[in-house]
Design a protein around this motif. Structure first.
Motif, PDB file in Angstrom:
ATOM      1  N   ASP A 138       0.835  -1.192   0.000  1.00 42.27           N
ATOM      2  CA  ASP A 138       0.000   0.000   0.000  1.00 42.27           C
ATOM      3  C   ASP A 138       0.879   1.255   0.000  1.00 42.27           C
ATOM      4  O   ASP A 138       0.528   2.265  -0.587  1.00 42.27           O
ATOM      5  N   SER A 139       2.002   1.165   0.680  1.00 41.56           N
ATOM      6  CA  SER A 139       2.949   2.281   0.763  1.00 41.56           C
ATOM      7  C   SER A 139       3.820   2.316  -0.484  1.00 41.56           C
ATOM      8  O   SER A 139       4.030   1.304  -1.142  1.00 41.56           O
ATOM      9  N   ASN A 140       4.359   3.489  -0.764  1.00 38.78           N
ATOM     10  CA  ASN A 140       5.299   3.647  -1.857  1.00 38.78           C
ATOM     11  C   ASN A 140       6.664   3.176  -1.376  1.00 38.78           C
ATOM     12  O   ASN A 140       7.271   3.789  -0.498  1.00 38.78           O
ATOM     13  N   VAL A 141       7.140   2.078  -1.924  1.00 36.63           N
ATOM     14  CA  VAL A 141       8.413   1.474  -1.510  1.00 36.63           C
ATOM     15  C   VAL A 141       9.560   2.455  -1.715  1.00 36.63           C
ATOM     16  O   VAL A 141      10.486   2.521  -0.903  1.00 36.63           O
ATOM     17  N   ASN A 142       9.506   3.259  -2.757  1.00 33.92           N
ATOM     18  CA  ASN A 142      10.568   4.229  -3.019  1.00 33.92           C
ATOM     19  C   ASN A 142      10.651   5.296  -1.927  1.00 33.92           C
ATOM     20  O   ASN A 142      11.722   5.844  -1.674  1.00 33.92           O
ATOM     21  N   ASP A 143       9.538   5.603  -1.267  1.00 39.82           N
ATOM     22  CA  ASP A 143       9.551   6.579  -0.174  1.00 39.82           C
ATOM     23  C   ASP A 143      10.407   6.100   1.001  1.00 39.82           C
ATOM     24  O   ASP A 143      10.833   6.905   1.821  1.00 39.82           O
ATOM     25  N   PHE A 144      10.641   4.802   1.090  1.00 38.70           N
ATOM     26  CA  PHE A 144      11.499   4.237   2.129  1.00 38.70           C
ATOM     27  C   PHE A 144      12.973   4.244   1.700  1.00 38.70           C
ATOM     28  O   PHE A 144      13.834   3.793   2.432  1.00 38.70           O
ATOM     29  N   GLY A 145      13.237   4.708   0.473  1.00 42.64           N
ATOM     30  CA  GLY A 145      14.599   4.723  -0.053  1.00 42.64           C
ATOM     31  C   GLY A 145      15.061   3.367  -0.542  1.00 42.64           C
ATOM     32  O   GLY A 145      16.264   3.106  -0.642  1.00 42.64           O
ATOM     33  N   LEU A 146      14.103   2.480  -0.856  1.00 40.03           N
ATOM     34  CA  LEU A 146      14.413   1.107  -1.238  1.00 40.03           C
ATOM     35  C   LEU A 146      14.364   0.912  -2.750  1.00 40.03           C
ATOM     36  O   LEU A 146      13.578   1.557  -3.436  1.00 40.03           O
ATOM     37  N   SER A 147      15.181  -0.009  -3.225  1.00 39.49           N
ATOM     38  CA  SER A 147      15.132  -0.412  -4.633  1.00 39.49           C
ATOM     39  C   SER A 147      13.886  -1.254  -4.855  1.00 39.49           C
ATOM     40  O   SER A 147      13.553  -2.106  -4.025  1.00 39.49           O
ATOM     41  N   CYS A 148      13.223  -0.993  -5.946  1.00 39.21           N
ATOM     42  CA  CYS A 148      12.031  -1.763  -6.285  1.00 39.21           C
ATOM     43  C   CYS A 148      11.929  -1.800  -7.795  1.00 39.21           C
ATOM     44  O   CYS A 148      11.602  -0.797  -8.424  1.00 39.21           O
ATOM     45  N   HIS A 149      12.244  -2.954  -8.381  1.00 38.38           N
ATOM     46  CA  HIS A 149      12.283  -3.038  -9.838  1.00 38.38           C
ATOM     47  C   HIS A 149      11.538  -4.255 -10.370  1.00 38.38           C
ATOM     48  O   HIS A 149      11.944  -4.872 -11.335  1.00 38.38           O
ATOM     49  N   ASN A 150      10.433  -4.578  -9.727  1.00 39.88           N
ATOM     50  CA  ASN A 150       9.591  -5.665 -10.226  1.00 39.88           C
ATOM     51  C   ASN A 150       8.639  -5.134 -11.282  1.00 39.88           C
ATOM     52  O   ASN A 150       8.502  -3.928 -11.479  1.00 39.88           O
ATOM     53  N   GLU A 151       7.950  -6.069 -11.941  1.00 41.05           N
ATOM     54  CA  GLU A 151       7.070  -5.697 -13.045  1.00 41.05           C
ATOM     55  C   GLU A 151       5.861  -4.876 -12.603  1.00 41.05           C
ATOM     56  O   GLU A 151       5.250  -4.178 -13.407  1.00 41.05           O
ATOM     57  N   ILE A 152       5.518  -4.930 -11.346  1.00 41.17           N
ATOM     58  CA  ILE A 152       4.405  -4.151 -10.803  1.00 41.17           C
ATOM     59  C   ILE A 152       4.978  -3.153  -9.797  1.00 41.17           C
ATOM     60  O   ILE A 152       5.738  -3.530  -8.902  1.00 41.17           O
ATOM     61  N   GLU A 153       4.630  -1.894  -9.961  1.00 41.89           N
ATOM     62  CA  GLU A 153       5.136  -0.841  -9.086  1.00 41.89           C
ATOM     63  C   GLU A 153       4.828  -1.147  -7.618  1.00 41.89           C
ATOM     64  O   GLU A 153       3.754  -1.657  -7.290  1.00 41.89           O
ATOM     65  N   ASN A 154       5.778  -0.842  -6.737  1.00 42.27           N
ATOM     66  CA  ASN A 154       5.656  -1.028  -5.285  1.00 42.27           C
ATOM     67  C   ASN A 154       5.450  -2.489  -4.884  1.00 42.27           C
ATOM     68  O   ASN A 154       4.787  -2.774  -3.893  1.00 42.27           O
ATOM     69  N   SER A 155       6.003  -3.395  -5.666  1.00 34.92           N
ATOM     70  CA  SER A 155       5.840  -4.818  -5.348  1.00 34.92           C
ATOM     71  C   SER A 155       7.191  -5.479  -5.108  1.00 34.92           C
ATOM     72  O   SER A 155       8.203  -5.095  -5.693  1.00 34.92           O
ATOM     73  N   LEU A 156       7.168  -6.467  -4.230  1.00 37.28           N
ATOM     74  CA  LEU A 156       8.359  -7.250  -3.903  1.00 37.28           C
ATOM     75  C   LEU A 156       7.965  -8.711  -3.739  1.00 37.28           C
ATOM     76  O   LEU A 156       6.875  -9.018  -3.241  1.00 37.28           O
ATOM     77  N   TRP A 157       8.872  -9.609  -4.154  1.00 43.73           N
ATOM     78  CA  TRP A 157       8.677 -11.036  -3.915  1.00 43.73           C
ATOM     79  C   TRP A 157       9.063 -11.317  -2.470  1.00 43.73           C
ATOM     80  O   TRP A 157      10.171 -11.009  -2.036  1.00 43.73           O
ATOM     81  N   ILE A 158       8.122 -11.882  -1.722  1.00 47.25           N
ATOM     82  CA  ILE A 158       8.309 -12.120  -0.287  1.00 47.25           C
ATOM     83  C   ILE A 158       7.996 -13.583   0.016  1.00 47.25           C
ATOM     84  O   ILE A 158       7.031 -14.151  -0.506  1.00 47.25           O
ATOM     85  N   PHE A 159       8.819 -14.183   0.875  1.00 48.83           N
ATOM     86  CA  PHE A 159       8.539 -15.549   1.331  1.00 48.83           C
ATOM     87  C   PHE A 159       7.249 -15.551   2.129  1.00 48.83           C
ATOM     88  O   PHE A 159       7.038 -14.664   2.961  1.00 48.83           O
ATOM     89  N   ILE A 160       6.400 -16.527   1.893  1.00 43.95           N
ATOM     90  CA  ILE A 160       5.127 -16.562   2.613  1.00 43.95           C
ATOM     91  C   ILE A 160       5.346 -16.730   4.118  1.00 43.95           C
ATOM     92  O   ILE A 160       4.513 -16.288   4.903  1.00 43.95           O
ATOM     93  N   SER A 161       6.462 -17.313   4.507  1.00 42.80           N
ATOM     94  CA  SER A 161       6.756 -17.458   5.938  1.00 42.80           C
ATOM     95  C   SER A 161       7.013 -16.118   6.617  1.00 42.80           C
ATOM     96  O   SER A 161       6.999 -16.029   7.832  1.00 42.80           O
ATOM     97  N   ASP A 162       7.214 -15.049   5.839  1.00 43.61           N
ATOM     98  CA  ASP A 162       7.454 -13.710   6.387  1.00 43.61           C
ATOM     99  C   ASP A 162       6.188 -12.879   6.488  1.00 43.61           C
ATOM    100  O   ASP A 162       6.250 -11.705   6.841  1.00 43.61           O
ATOM    101  N   LEU A 163       5.052 -13.480   6.182  1.00 44.43           N
ATOM    102  CA  LEU A 163       3.777 -12.755   6.137  1.00 44.43           C
ATOM    103  C   LEU A 163       2.797 -13.212   7.190  1.00 44.43           C
ATOM    104  O   LEU A 163       2.841 -14.345   7.650  1.00 44.43           O
ATOM    105  N   LYS A 164       1.892 -12.312   7.533  1.00 45.95           N
ATOM    106  CA  LYS A 164       0.748 -12.696   8.364  1.00 45.95           C
ATOM    107  C   LYS A 164      -0.488 -12.042   7.810  1.00 45.95           C
ATOM    108  O   LYS A 164      -0.437 -11.101   7.039  1.00 45.95           O
TER     109      LYS A 164
END
Length: 89
Positions: A63-89
């Protein structure tokens, strides 16, 4: 835990940890996103990525803009990252 497309999730850790390593680059400090919410927009089996030995991943559009955190984000969908499901709730 099983997740499906469009599920709302919260990042509870990153790469299985709640704190970054001591020498992480600012643009790679994805631990800053812990507590942020997003939606699952793609499952690993919907991509051409090989299965990861550390477990299944999903593409999260935050929901947040990943770039506002100063992070690299270069996936095919803006503000998206591949995350392990074990890291989610």
């Amino acid at each position: 835990m099983n997740f499906a497309l469009n599920d709302r999730v919260t990042l509870k850790k990153f790469l299985g940890e709640i704190n970054p390593p001591h020498k992480v680059k600012t643009q790679d400090n994805y631990w800053k996103l812990i507590g942020e919410m997003g939606s699952i927009v793609k499952l690993e089996n919907q991509s051409k990525m090989p299965k990861h030995p550390n477990g299944p991943r999903v593409l999260i559009k935050f929901d947040s803009n990943v770039n506002d955190f100063g992070l690299s984000c270069h996936n095919e969908i803006e503000n998206s990252l591949w995350i392990f499901i074990s890291d989610l709730k």
